[in-house]
Design an enzyme around this catalytic site. Sequence first.
Site, PDB file in Angstrom:
ATOM      1  N   HIS A  82       6.664  -2.041   3.035  1.00 18.86           N
ATOM      2  CA  HIS A  82       6.420  -3.435   3.424  1.00 18.86           C
ATOM      3  C   HIS A  82       5.547  -4.102   2.387  1.00 18.86           C
ATOM      4  O   HIS A  82       4.659  -3.477   1.800  1.00 18.86           O
ATOM      5  CB  HIS A  82       5.770  -3.528   4.811  1.00 18.86           C
ATOM      6  CG  HIS A  82       4.567  -2.656   5.000  1.00 18.86           C
ATOM      7  ND1 HIS A  82       4.660  -1.306   5.225  1.00 18.86           N
ATOM      8  CD2 HIS A  82       3.239  -2.943   4.980  1.00 18.86           C
ATOM      9  CE1 HIS A  82       3.445  -0.798   5.348  1.00 18.86           C
ATOM     10  NE2 HIS A  82       2.557  -1.768   5.198  1.00 18.86           N
ATOM     11  N   ASN A  87       0.844  -1.190   0.000  1.00 17.89           N
ATOM     12  CA  ASN A  87       0.000   0.000   0.000  1.00 17.89           C
ATOM     13  C   ASN A  87       0.881   1.242   0.000  1.00 17.89           C
ATOM     14  O   ASN A  87       1.868   1.309   0.730  1.00 17.89           O
ATOM     15  CB  ASN A  87      -0.913  -0.010   1.234  1.00 17.89           C
ATOM     16  CG  ASN A  87      -1.916  -1.146   1.186  1.00 17.89           C
ATOM     17  OD1 ASN A  87      -2.505  -1.411   0.144  1.00 17.89           O
ATOM     18  ND2 ASN A  87      -2.094  -1.841   2.303  1.00 17.89           N
ATOM     19  N   HIS A  99       2.925  -7.134   1.946  1.00 17.10           N
ATOM     20  CA  HIS A  99       2.065  -8.141   2.569  1.00 17.10           C
ATOM     21  C   HIS A  99       2.074  -9.389   1.689  1.00 17.10           C
ATOM     22  O   HIS A  99       1.983  -9.278   0.463  1.00 17.10           O
ATOM     23  CB  HIS A  99       0.603  -7.667   2.613  1.00 17.10           C
ATOM     24  CG  HIS A  99       0.349  -6.433   3.414  1.00 17.10           C
ATOM     25  ND1 HIS A  99      -0.204  -6.465   4.675  1.00 17.10           N
ATOM     26  CD2 HIS A  99       0.536  -5.116   3.138  1.00 17.10           C
ATOM     27  CE1 HIS A  99      -0.359  -5.231   5.131  1.00 17.10           C
ATOM     28  NE2 HIS A  99       0.084  -4.391   4.220  1.00 17.10           N
TER      29      HIS A  99
HETATM   30  P1  5GP Z   1      -0.425  -1.150   5.923  1.00 22.26           P
HETATM   31  O1  5GP Z   1      -1.766  -0.834   6.504  1.00 22.26           O
HETATM   32  O2  5GP Z   1       0.551  -0.016   6.178  1.00 22.26           O
HETATM   33  O3  5GP Z   1      -0.433  -1.609   4.516  1.00 22.26           O
HETATM   34  O4  5GP Z   1       0.094  -2.400   6.727  1.00 22.26           O
HETATM   35  C1  5GP Z   1       0.591  -2.328   8.014  1.00 22.26           C
HETATM   36  C2  5GP Z   1       0.443  -3.710   8.617  1.00 22.26           C
HETATM   37  O5  5GP Z   1       1.250  -3.768   9.767  1.00 22.26           O
HETATM   38  C3  5GP Z   1      -0.981  -4.029   9.065  1.00 22.26           C
HETATM   39  O6  5GP Z   1      -1.449  -5.192   8.399  1.00 22.26           O
HETATM   40  C4  5GP Z   1      -0.855  -4.238  10.575  1.00 22.26           C
HETATM   41  O7  5GP Z   1      -1.684  -5.265  11.073  1.00 22.26           O
HETATM   42  C5  5GP Z   1       0.610  -4.556  10.736  1.00 22.26           C
HETATM   43  N1  5GP Z   1       1.173  -4.153  12.019  1.00 22.26           N
HETATM   44  C6  5GP Z   1       0.994  -2.952  12.643  1.00 22.26           C
HETATM   45  N2  5GP Z   1       1.673  -2.923  13.800  1.00 22.26           N
HETATM   46  C7  5GP Z   1       2.286  -4.145  13.916  1.00 22.26           C
HETATM   47  C8  5GP Z   1       3.141  -4.722  14.915  1.00 22.26           C
HETATM   48  O8  5GP Z   1       3.467  -4.110  15.937  1.00 22.26           O
HETATM   49  N3  5GP Z   1       3.574  -5.990  14.695  1.00 22.26           N
HETATM   50  C9  5GP Z   1       3.231  -6.701  13.575  1.00 22.26           C
HETATM   51  N4  5GP Z   1       3.709  -7.953  13.455  1.00 22.26           N
HETATM   52  N5  5GP Z   1       2.437  -6.183  12.605  1.00 22.26           N
HETATM   53  C10 5GP Z   1       1.975  -4.927  12.778  1.00 22.26           C
END
Ligand code: 5GP
Length: 113
Positions: A99, A86, A101
């Site tokens: 990152h 994203n 996914h």
């Molecule tokens: P985004 O929303 O930026 O594409 O993805 C961020 C991801 O990081 C989310 O899926 C969220 O669940 C994950 N995430 C956020 N904080 C943490 C954390 O402290 N540990 C882990 N393992 N994942 C996290």
Amino acid sequence: MEDCLFCKIASGQIPSKKLYEDEKVFAFYDIDPQAPVHFLVVPKEHIPSPAGICPQNQETVGHIFSVIARLAEELGLENGYRVVTNCGEDAGQSVQHLHFHVLAKRSLAWPPG
Ligand code: 5GP
Ligand code: ZN
């Protein structure tokens, strides 16, 4: 980046369920899984988002994809998986460190909502 969550996870300052690590890349399970298998692969270098990918770091990004392919094989994701990154607010990026996914082990809708 002192205040970045994924920099801290990648350096081990904040614990995570680690899946893979080498000198450039760190992979760990998502804390809020959206599929039976949901892990994240990040560069150890702080890159704020996909918009920060450039000639100086593109080799690391290519390496991330080869790591994903290897992990998918190891985890038995022969039925398929989705790689998502994203970028920015509209896409729902919530952590400002690049990152990828990887989601698997269920059927995934397309197009995404
Ligand atoms: P985004 O929303 O930026 O594409 O993805 C961020 C991801 O990081 C989310 O899926 C969220 O669940 C994950 N995430 C956020 N904080 C943490 C954390 O402290 N540990 C882990 N393992 N994942 C996290
Ligand atoms: Zn970072």
